[in-house]
Design a protein around this motif. Structure first.
Motif, PDB file in Angstrom:
ATOM      1  N   ARG A 347      51.549  55.923  78.588  1.00  0.00           N
ATOM      2  CA  ARG A 347      49.964  55.489  79.451  1.00  0.00           C
ATOM      3  C   ARG A 347      49.544  54.906  77.915  1.00  0.00           C
ATOM      4  NH1 ARG A 347      53.297  56.065  82.788  1.00  0.00           N
ATOM      5  NH2 ARG A 347      52.950  56.862  85.038  1.00  0.00           N
ATOM      6  N   VAL A 348      48.437  53.330  79.251  1.00  0.00           N
ATOM      7  CA  VAL A 348      47.608  53.117  77.841  1.00  0.00           C
ATOM      8  C   VAL A 348      46.266  53.714  77.608  1.00  0.00           C
ATOM      9  CG1 VAL A 348      48.725  51.053  78.464  1.00  0.00           C
ATOM     10  CG2 VAL A 348      46.909  51.657  80.101  1.00  0.00           C
ATOM     11  N   ARG A 349      46.483  54.561  78.815  1.00  0.00           N
ATOM     12  CA  ARG A 349      44.932  55.268  78.922  1.00  0.00           C
ATOM     13  C   ARG A 349      45.091  56.662  77.885  1.00  0.00           C
ATOM     14  NH1 ARG A 349      42.305  54.478  85.035  1.00  0.00           N
ATOM     15  NH2 ARG A 349      42.817  52.858  84.587  1.00  0.00           N
ATOM     16  N   SER A 515      30.828  49.638  85.080  1.00  0.00           N
ATOM     17  CA  SER A 515      30.086  51.494  85.043  1.00  0.00           C
ATOM     18  C   SER A 515      30.716  52.130  84.796  1.00  0.00           C
ATOM     19  CB  SER A 515      29.309  51.142  86.590  1.00  0.00           C
ATOM     20  OG  SER A 515      30.827  51.002  87.343  1.00  0.00           O
ATOM     21  N   MET A 516      30.264  53.212  85.433  1.00  0.00           N
ATOM     22  CA  MET A 516      30.376  54.962  85.026  1.00  0.00           C
ATOM     23  C   MET A 516      31.341  54.774  86.330  1.00  0.00           C
ATOM     24  SD  MET A 516      29.439  58.760  83.738  1.00  0.00           S
ATOM     25  CE  MET A 516      29.045  59.048  85.450  1.00  0.00           C
ATOM     26  N   PRO A 533      41.626  59.796  86.831  1.00  0.00           N
ATOM     27  CA  PRO A 533      41.161  58.644  86.545  1.00  0.00           C
ATOM     28  C   PRO A 533      39.801  57.803  86.491  1.00  0.00           C
ATOM     29  CG  PRO A 533      42.671  57.640  87.723  1.00  0.00           C
ATOM     30  CD  PRO A 533      42.208  59.395  88.623  1.00  0.00           C
ATOM     31  N   PHE A 534      39.164  58.181  85.098  1.00  0.00           N
ATOM     32  CA  PHE A 534      37.248  58.314  85.006  1.00  0.00           C
ATOM     33  C   PHE A 534      37.353  56.805  84.064  1.00  0.00           C
ATOM     34  CE2 PHE A 534      38.566  61.400  82.339  1.00  0.00           C
ATOM     35  CZ  PHE A 534      37.280  60.854  81.093  1.00  0.00           C
ATOM     36  N   SER A 535      36.334  55.934  84.333  1.00  0.00           N
ATOM     37  CA  SER A 535      36.060  55.104  83.226  1.00  0.00           C
ATOM     38  C   SER A 535      34.226  55.426  82.538  1.00  0.00           C
ATOM     39  CB  SER A 535      36.722  53.740  83.901  1.00  0.00           C
ATOM     40  OG  SER A 535      35.211  53.443  84.550  1.00  0.00           O
ATOM     41  N   GLY A 565      35.530  53.392  77.874  1.00  0.00           N
ATOM     42  CA  GLY A 565      36.859  52.715  78.346  1.00  0.00           C
ATOM     43  C   GLY A 565      37.227  53.273  79.814  1.00  0.00           C
ATOM     44  N   ARG A 566      38.386  52.959  79.485  1.00  0.00           N
ATOM     45  CA  ARG A 566      39.439  54.104  81.371  1.00  0.00           C
ATOM     46  C   ARG A 566      40.232  55.112  80.294  1.00  0.00           C
ATOM     47  NH1 ARG A 566      39.084  50.233  85.116  1.00  0.00           N
ATOM     48  NH2 ARG A 566      38.566  47.516  83.932  1.00  0.00           N
ATOM     49  N   TYR A 567      39.693  56.054  81.095  1.00  0.00           N
ATOM     50  CA  TYR A 567      40.310  57.641  80.564  1.00  0.00           C
ATOM     51  C   TYR A 567      40.924  57.803  82.006  1.00  0.00           C
ATOM     52  CZ  TYR A 567      37.833  57.062  76.623  1.00  0.00           C
ATOM     53  OH  TYR A 567      36.913  55.989  75.122  1.00  0.00           O
TER      54      TYR A 567
END
Length: 600
Positions: A347-349, A515-516, A533-535, A565-567
């Motif tokens: 994955r890219v995250r 935003s978060m 997933p969270f950002s 970023g995205r995680y």
């Protein structure tokens, strides 16, 4: 010109007309009185003014002069005198094989070059050497040791032996297996050293031997015109080593890389191109045909065929940033793409929670590969020739810890899997070992809808797996081991590719979160694990936890600073009972909650 002479190598000798060439078998006495079995053939046409150009042909490992009979006649048809011989310890030649750059084999090669030059009506300043595999090493040696030839053609070979056969401290399987050949009379000392390295796993002596036998130190002094042809999936020779060798050559040079094993291209169009380049290279340097000068142009010195779509990429010799691993920054056209190992696949995250997978390796039996797959690509993506890399955090119970990463281009619709590239590393076992290694060079366009699959294993079986092993695969460690791959969290375990042009949207999300956010977990309901997933819109502190319905914190998935970023985070339920759970993401100024259902 002899554009199809390579094809002649693949067919049986045809009946010859009365006007055809006559082969003369002979023997040559080497400097140490060993008898070398040889032949020569003259063209049926009269000698041109000044004499015939000539080519010395050298066969592959375990073969003989007869392997080059058809190729010799192809050169005859083009007006060349052709000579060939059986390398000592092979065919009907005497003596023992004591390595490719030994004093004996180099002396034999020079003797055969001198013999070819001395033939009646041969123009001594227009002699070349050509060969494939072992013969390709000999052709390269003629240039590296400045043996007085006008041009060489080296096919599926290079002179960086340690990089080919003991790359990253793992013994090349094909090289080790070659010692079992009954068609080669080995020097017992050479055979014993390779056998002991294979059986003991101690490569100290072999590493030093291969490094000393390598021609790496001679590369910058090569001024003989050299044409090199190598394949991406060669079991004997590392294509990246061939490129590094090529980069150092001072004289006229050309290199062509194509998708194949230890062979010529299987694609007819690519094979025709290679045949044509070889013919024009020899005609330009050995016949002095100035109309063919473009074949030696430095502006098109590097040609790499795309293994995914067949397209040809052409680069100048002074543009190594496009075809060789170089210091950052990368060219504008080349973009770095990290693909992180996660519980979902590639994955890219990055995954913020730490996880692992176990690989059990058994000597001679091998290991079952762990698979990590990307999401389907939304559009075509071209992996560039600038070599990629792998970083993994590992642990292993054996004295030696080996890691192999093989990348495949998978078409889910057609259910096909084709190689992209591979890399490996062997090092001392232990806990928390970080492995960083290079992937072999390639150019490969992965089509839209296809998936990139990484297979990670701890060592191959005694015999290769034809569905998995390709390229310069290596022998597994000598002792058994239970290995683990750690990823996510602070491990930075990832594959980094260098991609031509824009990375497809969906493979890498370029937009910065506004935003978060904590997205709904998936799958939901879940058992036994789920992904969250969270950002974060900007860098800062956050804590991601899981609570049960009584308000007790049952898991902490992340606690600390992160860049914007995205995680993703991975929640493994373990022994928790079925029921409702709450995921809570706390930032410096905001808290977000999501309900999740665990079922059993």
């Amino acid at each position: 010109m002899m554009k199809q002479f390579f094809l002649l190598c693949m067919i049986a000798s045809l009946a010859l007309s009365a006007e055809a060439q006559t082969r003369q078998d002979t023997t040559i006495i080497a400097a140490d009185d060993v008898v070398l079995d040889a032949f020569y053939i003259y063209p049926s046409t009269p000698a041109p003014p000044g004499g015939y150009p000539a080519v010395l042909l050298v066969h592959g490992f375990g073969g003989s002069k007869n392997n080059n009979a058809s190729l010799a006649r192809g050169f005859n048809d083009a007006g060349y005198v052709a000579t060939a011989y059986s390398v000592r310890g092979q065919g009907a030649s005497g003596g023992m094989f004591d390595f490719f750059t030994s004093e004996n084999l180099l002396s034999d090669l020079q003797t055969m070059i001198n013999f070819t030059k001395a033939l009646p009506d041969v123009r001594a300043d227009r002699v070349g050497v050509m060969g494939g595999s072992q013969g390709g090493i000999h052709a390269w040696n003629a240039a590296a040791y400045d043996m007085g030839v006008q041009a060489v053609v080296s096919v599926v070979a290079n002179g960086r032996f340690r990089e080919n056969w003991l790359e990253d401290n793992a013994l090349n399987w094909t090289f080790a297996a070659a010692t079992l050949s009954s068609s080669v009379n080995f020097d017992p000392a050479v055979l014993d050293s390779i056998t002991r390295a294979r059986e003991s796993g101690d490569f100290t002596y072999m590493r030093s031997y291969l490094e000393n036998a390598s021609t790496k130190s001679r590369e910058s002094g090569v001024t003989t015109p050299v044409a090199i042809f190598v394949s991406y999936y060669d079991g004997f020779f590392d294509p990246s080593a061939a490129l590094r060798q090529f980069a150092n050559v001072a004289g006229p040079k050309r290199i062509v890389l194509y998708p194949a094993g230890h062979s010529m291209p299987s694609d007819p169009a690519q094979a025709t191109f290679v045949n044509d380049v070889v013919a024009r290279w020899m005609d330009y340097w050995l016949k002095g045909d100035e109309s063919l000068a473009s074949v030696a142009s430095p502006d098109s010195a590097v040609v790499m065929f795309d293994a995914g779509n067949g397209e040809m990429h052409v680069y100048a010799e002074d543009e190594p940033e496009y075809w060789l691993m170089s210091a950052l920054p990368l060219p504008e056209e080349v973009e770095e793409l990290p693909l992180y190992f996660t519980d979902e696949g590639l994955r890219v995250r990055p995954q913020v929670t730490r996880s692992q997978r176990v690989i059990t390796y058994v000597n001679l039996i091998g290991s079952q590969a762990q698979l990590f797959s990307s999401e389907p690509l939304p559009k075509d993506m071209t992996i560039s020739a600038v070599t990629g890399s792998v970083r993994l955090q590992l642990s292993g119970t054996g004295s030696q810890l080996q890691t192999n990463v093989l990348l495949f281009d998978v078409d889910p619709t057609a259910n096909t899997r084709v190689p992209i590239t591979r890399g490996h590393l062997q090092q001392e076992g232990g806990t928390g070992v970080t492995a960083t290694f290079e992937l072999n060079t390639t150019v490969h366009t992965v089509r839209a809808g296809h998936v990139i699959e990484a297979q990670v294993h701890g060592g191959m079986a005694l015999l290769p797996n034809q569905d998995r092993d390709f390229g310069n695969y290596v022998m597994g460690p000598v002792d058994n081991s239970v290995n683990s791959i750690s990823f996510g969290g602070d491990t930075e375990s990832a594959i980094t590719l260098r991609v031509l042009g824009d990375t497809p949207v969906g493979v890498r999300e370029d937009s910065q979160p506004l935003s978060m956010d904590l997205a709904q977990n998936y799958p939901n309901p879940f058992t036994p694990s789920t992904t969250l997933p969270f950002s974060l819109a900007q860098a800062g502190y956050c804590r991601l936890s899981v609570y049960d319905t009584r308000g007790r914190e049952v898991a902490v998935l992340h606690d600390g600073d992160l860049a914007g970023g995205r995680y993703t985070a991975h929640f493994l339920s373990g022994n928790l009972p079925a029921g409702m759970y709450i995921a809570v993401l706390r930032g410096e100024e905001q808290t977000i909650r999501r309900s999740m259902l665990l079922v059993r």
